[in-house]
Scaffold this motif. Sequence first.
Motif, PDB file in Angstrom:
ATOM      1  N   MET A   1       8.840  -0.446  -6.866  1.00 52.96           N
ATOM      2  CA  MET A   1       9.135  -0.833  -5.496  1.00 52.96           C
ATOM      3  C   MET A   1       7.863  -1.270  -4.796  1.00 52.96           C
ATOM      4  SD  MET A   1      10.972   1.344  -2.398  1.00 52.96           S
ATOM      5  CE  MET A   1       9.500   2.183  -1.838  1.00 52.96           C
ATOM      6  N   GLN A   2       7.967  -2.339  -4.028  1.00 53.52           N
ATOM      7  CA  GLN A   2       6.824  -2.820  -3.260  1.00 53.52           C
ATOM      8  C   GLN A   2       6.475  -1.815  -2.162  1.00 53.52           C
ATOM      9  OE1 GLN A   2       7.475  -6.726  -1.675  1.00 53.52           O
ATOM     10  NE2 GLN A   2       5.470  -6.872  -0.722  1.00 53.52           N
ATOM     11  N   GLU A   3       5.194  -1.518  -2.015  1.00 59.55           N
ATOM     12  CA  GLU A   3       4.741  -0.591  -0.981  1.00 59.55           C
ATOM     13  C   GLU A   3       3.997  -1.363   0.107  1.00 59.55           C
ATOM     14  OE1 GLU A   3       5.237   2.667  -0.622  1.00 59.55           O
ATOM     15  OE2 GLU A   3       6.392   2.910  -2.483  1.00 59.55           O
ATOM     16  N   PHE A   4       4.213  -0.966   1.356  1.00 57.22           N
ATOM     17  CA  PHE A   4       3.589  -1.636   2.493  1.00 57.22           C
ATOM     18  C   PHE A   4       2.641  -0.667   3.207  1.00 57.22           C
ATOM     19  CE2 PHE A   4       7.752  -3.522   1.784  1.00 57.22           C
ATOM     20  CZ  PHE A   4       7.432  -4.867   1.667  1.00 57.22           C
ATOM     21  N   ILE A   6       0.859   1.499   6.080  1.00 56.49           N
ATOM     22  CA  ILE A   6       1.450   2.217   7.213  1.00 56.49           C
ATOM     23  C   ILE A   6       0.373   2.556   8.227  1.00 56.49           C
ATOM     24  CG2 ILE A   6       2.653   4.313   7.933  1.00 56.49           C
ATOM     25  CD1 ILE A   6       3.839   4.465   5.098  1.00 56.49           C
ATOM     26  N   ARG A  46       4.147  -4.722   7.001  1.00 55.47           N
ATOM     27  CA  ARG A  46       3.497  -3.468   7.368  1.00 55.47           C
ATOM     28  C   ARG A  46       4.439  -2.620   8.213  1.00 55.47           C
ATOM     29  NH1 ARG A  46       2.995  -8.303  10.317  1.00 55.47           N
ATOM     30  NH2 ARG A  46       2.495  -7.942  12.512  1.00 55.47           N
ATOM     31  N   THR A 110      12.557  -7.456  -1.435  1.00 57.40           N
ATOM     32  CA  THR A 110      11.548  -7.116  -0.440  1.00 57.40           C
ATOM     33  C   THR A 110      12.191  -6.464   0.777  1.00 57.40           C
ATOM     34  OG1 THR A 110      10.068  -8.899  -1.153  1.00 57.40           O
ATOM     35  CG2 THR A 110       9.751  -8.057   1.078  1.00 57.40           C
ATOM     36  N   ASP A 113      13.197  -2.955  -0.184  1.00 52.07           N
ATOM     37  CA  ASP A 113      11.997  -2.110  -0.285  1.00 52.07           C
ATOM     38  C   ASP A 113      11.484  -1.729   1.101  1.00 52.07           C
ATOM     39  OD1 ASP A 113      12.144  -2.317  -3.015  1.00 52.07           O
ATOM     40  OD2 ASP A 113      10.512  -3.773  -3.212  1.00 52.07           O
ATOM     41  N   THR A 116      13.849   0.839   2.646  1.00 54.81           N
ATOM     42  CA  THR A 116      13.705   2.121   1.965  1.00 54.81           C
ATOM     43  C   THR A 116      12.449   2.851   2.409  1.00 54.81           C
ATOM     44  OG1 THR A 116      14.907   1.260   0.040  1.00 54.81           O
ATOM     45  CG2 THR A 116      13.578   3.246  -0.284  1.00 54.81           C
ATOM     46  N   GLN A 117      11.324   2.129   2.458  1.00 54.19           N
ATOM     47  CA  GLN A 117      10.065   2.778   2.821  1.00 54.19           C
ATOM     48  C   GLN A 117      10.082   3.230   4.279  1.00 54.19           C
ATOM     49  OE1 GLN A 117       6.520   0.593   1.770  1.00 54.19           O
ATOM     50  NE2 GLN A 117       5.156   2.087   2.721  1.00 54.19           N
ATOM     51  N   ARG A 120      12.346   6.277   4.590  1.00 54.23           N
ATOM     52  CA  ARG A 120      11.691   7.451   3.995  1.00 54.23           C
ATOM     53  C   ARG A 120      10.666   8.035   4.968  1.00 54.23           C
ATOM     54  NH1 ARG A 120       9.682   5.369  -0.737  1.00 54.23           N
ATOM     55  NH2 ARG A 120      11.665   5.813  -1.753  1.00 54.23           N
ATOM     56  N   CYS A 355      15.335   9.704  -0.323  1.00 48.11           N
ATOM     57  CA  CYS A 355      14.491  10.884  -0.505  1.00 48.11           C
ATOM     58  C   CYS A 355      15.377  12.122  -0.604  1.00 48.11           C
ATOM     59  CB  CYS A 355      13.491  11.045   0.646  1.00 48.11           C
ATOM     60  SG  CYS A 355      14.223  11.193   2.266  1.00 48.11           S
TER      61      CYS A 355
END
Length: 355
Positions: A1-4, A6, A46, A110, A113, A116-117, A120, A355
Amino acid sequence: MQEFPITRAPASKPKPDPKTLVFGKTFTDHMFLMNYETGKGWHDGRIVPYGPIPMEPCAMVLHYAQEVFEGLKAYRSPDGGVQLFRPMENALRLKSSCERLCIPAIDPQTVVDAITQLVRLEADWVPSEPGTSLYIRPFVFATDPSLGVHASHTYLFAIICSPVGAYYAEGINPVRIYVEDEDVRAVKGGTGFTKCGGNYAASIRASERAEEQGYAQVLWLDGVHRKYIEEVGSMNVMFQVDGTVITPTLTGSVLPGITRKSCLELLKSWGVPCEERLITAQELFDAAEAGKLEEAWGTGTAAVISPIGEMGWEGRHVVVNGGEIGALTHKLYDTITGIQWGTIPDPYGWTVKVC
């Protein structure tokens, strides 16, 4: 998964009382942002503190309405975890809406992702009271500081979240609807199949008239012949006539609802005959007056299933199933919400654990 990346809010806002949540009034601590620029593409995704978005008074979205949005929810499961319901379907529909509004499409994965992030990170904002959830609103709009009717060269993609209460605080009560025969919501070749603000702005006047007459929702007719049923309020609509579930076909002026799709898939798995076709108001009211209209309901993210108890059109008035929610309507509601909140198994793979 792509992470951005924070940037955390300096302090968390107080959480609202889950028993008194009002839809769309309270927002979480963070939001997702990503920019687009011609020649550079989508970039700089972001997560930042929730807050105002700077915008020029001449930003193109304010003058020419080049924008689209989505709506989905995150649910607290019995084990305390958080899950989404069919988020890829929302991401794919957002892509389709972007293409129609001449907005550069965002890669669906994207989008998922990013959702989701963000969810979470905001997991503490997902309420656990029965029927509550975290509403998620992704949206994209044109930001060029320029007047002129053409596609923008810059855009902003944003996602915000809002804890929401149970849609039916006092139980599922069937609503009264009336067929709108003056205003139209959309036409084939237009933007009816997208989720864009213009579709909803065009519906407000009829909704106000319906409310003045004691109706909760508007049943829209097609914009050309003014006789084929399309949607009810901001939801898709289904009718059970003589044992067969009938829903308007996706002609290009009807939103391809995700709850609609889920209902059809469930009904077919249960062996219930289903038809996606053109339905006239005349046919529907004739069936009701002949005692053949057994149940009727709307489908959408906010209410999931909204039973229809009464309908009015051109001086005709019919009551559906004695004004009570029908057995099939109730089964659909219980099944979909059970899967969404994780209280029953998900054999279809519709839920995504966050989560």
